[in-house]
Scaffold this active site. Structure first.
Site, PDB file in Angstrom:
ATOM      1  CD  GLU A  87      10.918 -13.377  -6.885  1.00  0.00           C
ATOM      2  OE1 GLU A  87       9.697 -13.400  -7.115  1.00  0.00           O
ATOM      3  OE2 GLU A  87      11.410 -13.097  -5.772  1.00  0.00           O
ATOM      4  CB  ALA A  88      18.657 -12.545 -10.443  1.00  0.00           C
TER       5      ALA A  88
END
Ligand code: IFG
Length: 519
Positions: free
Chosen positions: A331-332
């Protein structure tokens, strides 16, 4: 061992003989069938009638190399039986004996367990296999063996042989200490329970937006403000290095290896609150207590970032005897694709530099440096081309599909705690998939195992951990241990139903799923 020592031990044992003998007429209540074990053993051969009876005169025989495991087993058998159960290097022939023997075949974790009227023998090539054999033995004793107080009954074990070994080498559980900090005592209690199902890795999610939960000496402010507020401010706290090492030791004695995770380059708000220099503009973000994800990113272009990352990896690797160091990577969304690859290209090799195998959520496979890493699949799809391409390039995979293995998800809409973004997961959903065929292009031998992540946004205490983990954790544990050929919902749910009373006796607050016929 001199005979007088043995006779003294037996004399002590004799003193614990039950004052009220079991009435001769009472047929001993049935002991569990050899086929009732969770996870299902590879090969079970009952020997009807060849029943072994544990009595006050029973001793546990173990050579020095097996002594610690024997002592652990005896400690687990004494409370309910009230028997002395001395651990001896040799016992007088003819006395009922539980014998733990090292040597033979079966690989690192396999064992053979043989029950005859005279002796229970657990033989394994290595200590881990011996320990796995004792987990099975506990389940072959009547369920009352899990009582913490003496139960007067015949302690019989059905005769026969079990030859067992694991399907996958990695059978994991994950506990999120960042969203809600769980104490070392809660972590140890969870270790006790997962090791009963031969789970052999515990992945600790130590850092996230809401908290940093492990002391790093070279960056002391990470844990200065007790590590960050946690979700709803409900989770402050952190592990000192001594507490982390104590958990590592406790886990190792139960043949569970700790896998620490520092999640990067996203999920770093707590670190940036402590060290604004980890942002690109040098401005500390406010502490976060909500459950949003994907808004934080280390500053990819700053050398300070890589000094920080290397210091953290170095200190954590020094504390971790296990082979894996998990660097997150999920989830960057606040990191550009190009920056993400740049970051992973520099950081994945750092893990190897400090002697560990890099491990990360499957997004790390965007970087070619993941070829020698382990990717943890957490998607809800049955295809992931990037991961499949990396597998063709050598990447190994731990399967934890969120719609099957995320035990932080609600069982159904009525579940009081847990999330539901990946869908409701009842125990049959957690059981009803195959790690080897779930994901296109990702199959054995690239798949090295499974893991059941338990995120803690909605957790507060050990009861909450138990309620969400049991009975779904055993489902994942069975997928990791048992041969695919034994996979059968009717068998598993019947074995779960028979196992439930053991959780009750141990005070485990499990979810009595309506899908299971609980005894
Ligand atoms: N996804 C996030 C976790 C956690 C989870 C809760 C991963 C790899 C949702 N990332 O799962 O931080 O918030 O179910």
């Amino acid at each position: 061992m001199a005979n007088h020592v043995i006779s003294r031990a037996l004399a002590a044992a004799a003193l614990t003989l039950p004052l009220v003998a079991t009435p001769a007429t009472a047929a001993p209540p049935q002991a569990p069938a050899l086929s009732s074990v969770i996870p299902a053993p590879a090969q079970v051969t009952p020997a009807p009638g060849a029943t072994f009876r544990l009595t006050a005169l029973t001793a546990v025989k173990a050579a020095p190399a097996a002594r610690k495991i024997a002592e652990q087993l005896a400690r687990e058998l004494r409370p309910a039986t009230g028997y002395a159960l001395p651990v001896l290097p040799a016992t007088l022939p003819g006395l009922p004996t539980i014998s733990l023997q090292l040597g033979g075949t079966g690989g690192r974790e396999g064992y053979t367990l043989t029950v005859t009227p005279k002796q229970v023998t657990i033989r394994a090539a290595a200590p881990a296999g011996l320990y796995n054999g004792t987990r099975t033995l506990l389940q072959l004793l009547p369920k009352e063996i899990d009582s913490r107080t003496v139960v007067r009954r015949a302690w019989t074990i059905n005769g026969g042989t079990i030859k067992d070994l694991p399907r996958y080498a990695y059978r994991g559980a994950m506990l999120d200490l960042a969203r809600h900090f769980h104490t070392p005592a809660e972590v140890k209690a969870y270790i006790d329970e997962i090791s009963r199902f031969k789970v052999n890795y515990l992945h600790l999610h130590l850092t996230d937006d809401q908290g940093w939960r492990i002391r790093i000496d070279s960056w002391p402010r990470l844990t200065a403000g007790d590590g960050g507020p946690g979700v709803d401010g409900e989770g402050p706290g952190f592990l000192t290095k001594a507490e982390y090492s104590d958990i590592v030791r406790y886990a190792a004695a139960r043949y569970v290896t700790i896998v620490p995770e520092v999640d990067m380059p996203g999920h770093v708000n707590a670190a940036q609150v402590a060290y604004p220099e980890l942002t690109c503009d040098g401005v500390a973000p406010p502490p976060r207590t909500d459950t949003e994800v994907g808004y934080s990113s280390l500053c990819i272009s700053s050398e300070t970032t890589y000094r920080f990352v290397e210091d953290v990896i170095r200190e954590l690797a020094a504390l971790t005897p296990g082979p894996y160091l998990h660097i997150g990577g999920d989830e960057a969304h606040a990191t550009s694709e190009a920056d993400y690859v740049t970051f992973q290209n520099r950081v994945l090799p750092l893990v190897k530099k400090y002697g560990k195998t890099a491990y990360g959520w499957n997004e790390i496979t965007k970087s070619p440096a993941a070829a020698t890493a382990v990717a943890q699949f957490w998607g809800t799809t049955t295809t992931n081309p990037t991961l499949a391409a990396a597998v063709a390039n050598g990447t190994k995979v731990v399967m934890s599909p969120a719609n099957k293995a995320y035990i932080d998800q609600k069982y159904d809409p009525s579940t009081p705690i847990g999330l539901s973004w990946a869908g409701y997961i009842e125990v049959r959903d957690a059981y009803g998939w195959d790690p080897a065929t779930h994901l296109a292009g990702v199959t054995d031998p690239a798949v090295i195992g499974v893991e059941a992540p338990l995120w803690s946004e909605t957790l507060r205490d050990l009861d909450d951990i138990e309620f969400l983990a049991f009975p779904r954790l055993p489902a994942i544990a069975e997928l990791g241990w048992s041969p695919a050929a034994t996979h059968d919902w009717d068998s598993f749910s019947a074995r779960l139903g028979a196992y439930g009373p053991r959780w009750t006796l141990r005070g485990i607050d499990f979810y009595p799923s309506p899908q299971v016929d609980w005894q």
